[in-house]
Design a protein around this motif. Sequence first.
Motif, mmCIF file in Angstrom:
data_model
loop_
_atom_site.group_PDB
_atom_site.id
_atom_site.type_symbol
_atom_site.label_atom_id
_atom_site.label_comp_id
_atom_site.label_asym_id
_atom_site.label_seq_id
_atom_site.Cartn_x
_atom_site.Cartn_y
_atom_site.Cartn_z
ATOM 1 N N THR A 336 7.469 15.209 -2.664
ATOM 2 C CA THR A 336 6.899 14.440 -1.549
ATOM 3 C C THR A 336 5.698 15.156 -0.943
ATOM 4 O O THR A 336 5.433 15.047 0.256
ATOM 5 N N SER A 337 4.949 15.891 -1.774
ATOM 6 C CA SER A 337 3.893 16.745 -1.219
ATOM 7 C C SER A 337 2.479 16.244 -1.452
ATOM 8 O O SER A 337 1.520 16.956 -1.148
ATOM 9 N N ASP A 338 2.294 15.051 -1.972
ATOM 10 C CA ASP A 338 0.935 14.549 -2.171
ATOM 11 C C ASP A 338 0.252 14.317 -0.821
ATOM 12 O O ASP A 338 0.887 13.929 0.162
ATOM 13 N N THR A 339 -1.035 14.545 -0.792
ATOM 14 C CA THR A 339 -1.790 14.381 0.447
ATOM 15 C C THR A 339 -2.861 13.309 0.275
ATOM 16 O O THR A 339 -3.199 12.925 -0.850
ATOM 17 N N PRO A 340 -3.432 12.784 1.381
ATOM 18 C CA PRO A 340 -4.439 11.746 1.277
ATOM 19 C C PRO A 340 -5.670 12.243 0.530
ATOM 20 O O PRO A 340 -6.006 13.433 0.581
ATOM 21 N N PRO A 341 -6.389 11.333 -0.129
ATOM 22 C CA PRO A 341 -7.637 11.732 -0.800
ATOM 23 C C PRO A 341 -8.659 12.227 0.217
ATOM 24 O O PRO A 341 -8.744 11.716 1.340
ATOM 25 N N LEU A 342 -9.434 13.204 -0.168
ATOM 26 C CA LEU A 342 -10.440 13.730 0.730
ATOM 27 C C LEU A 342 -11.461 12.641 1.104
ATOM 28 O O LEU A 342 -11.982 12.635 2.222
#
Length: 348
Positions: A336-342
Motif C-alpha cells: 500500500t505504498s504507492d504515491t501520487p505521480p509527481l
Amino acid sequence: MATEDDEFKVPRIKLGSQGLEVSAQGLDCMGMSGVYGPPKPEPEMIELIHYAIDRGITHFDTAEMYGPYANEILLGKALKGGIREKVEVATKFGVKLVDGKAEICSDPEYVRAACEGSLKRLGVDCIDLYYQHRIDTRLPIEITIGELKKLVEEGKIKYIGLSEASTSTIRRAHAVHPITAVQLEWSLWSRDVEDEIIPTCRELGIGIVVYSPLGGGFFSTGPKLLENLADGDYRKSMPRLQSENVEHNQKLFERVNSMATKKGCTPSQLALAWIHHQGNDVCPIPGTTKIENLKQNIGALSVVLSAEGMAELESIASADAVMGDRHGPGAPTWKTSDTPPLSTWKCT
C-alpha cells in the motif's frame, strides 16, 4: 546447537552499490526501548551493544519512533568513547506520534527536522543510513527523496534507504537519488517480497536489509512465544499468533524444528541461516535484548545449507504454510505504498 565461537568475528559485506559496507548480520535495537513490553535496563542494553561490536557486528538499526526517541538516545550513549567510528548507524524518520497515535509524515520540513533531531539524540555528525520508515502516500516520493538528497549533499546523511516500499516507489525514488538499501520483512513465514521486491532491488543494485527474520521470535520457540510476552507487546495482536491461526502455524515451526535438530542447530539458527544463504547482498538484523540470544544469532552464520537443504526449507515454508496476515488491518506495508505521480502534485 551451532555455537558462537568467542574468536569468531562477523564478516563484512557491501550493502548496495553506493559504497556502504556493514557487518553481514546487524542488530535491530527496537526491542530495547519498550516496543516489546517495558524498556529494558539501560546498562544491560549498552553492555549488549558493546558485546555485539566486540564480535564484529557494526550495523545498528534504530528509529526516532522507537520509544519514541528513547532508542536513539540509548544507542547514542552506547557509542560514546570513540566507538562511533567502528560502526554504521541506521535510523529512520517518517512515523511520528500525534495525540498518542502514529501518523506517517514525510513532508520536506519534517524530514529535515527529524534528521536534526536524530543527529542530536545519537550524538553523531552524520547518519550512515537514513530510511523513510514508512511511505507517505499523500505526496509523491520524489518530494521526500529530493529533501533527502539535499541532506546527503550537506553531509548530514551518507546513504538513503526505504522501508516497506513497493516496486514502483523504489524505482521512482532511485531515479531521484540512488537508494542504497530497502528494509523489508523476509522470513520463512513472510516470503511475498520474493516475487517483485527482491528482484527489483537486485536489478537496481540496492542492498536488502531484513527485519523480523525470525518471525518476531516465532522461530525461536514456536507458539510458546505467547507465554512469555509482556503486557504491551504488540506481537500479542499479530494475526498469525491468534488462536484461530497459531495451531496451524505450529506445524510449520515443528517441521523447521525437526530439520534443525537433524542439523545440530536451533530452529532460530536454521531460519536465520536461510536468510544468510539468500545472497551476499542481504543483511538480516535480528533483534534481541539478551547476550545468549545474540550468541545464537551469530552462530547462525556457521550453519551451512546445501541447495537441497534450501529447497527442503522452502518446501516446508510454501505459500500455503502460514495462516494469518503478518500485520493487523490497515498497517502500512509495501503493498500500500504507492504515491501520487509527481505530475499531479501542486505545492501548497
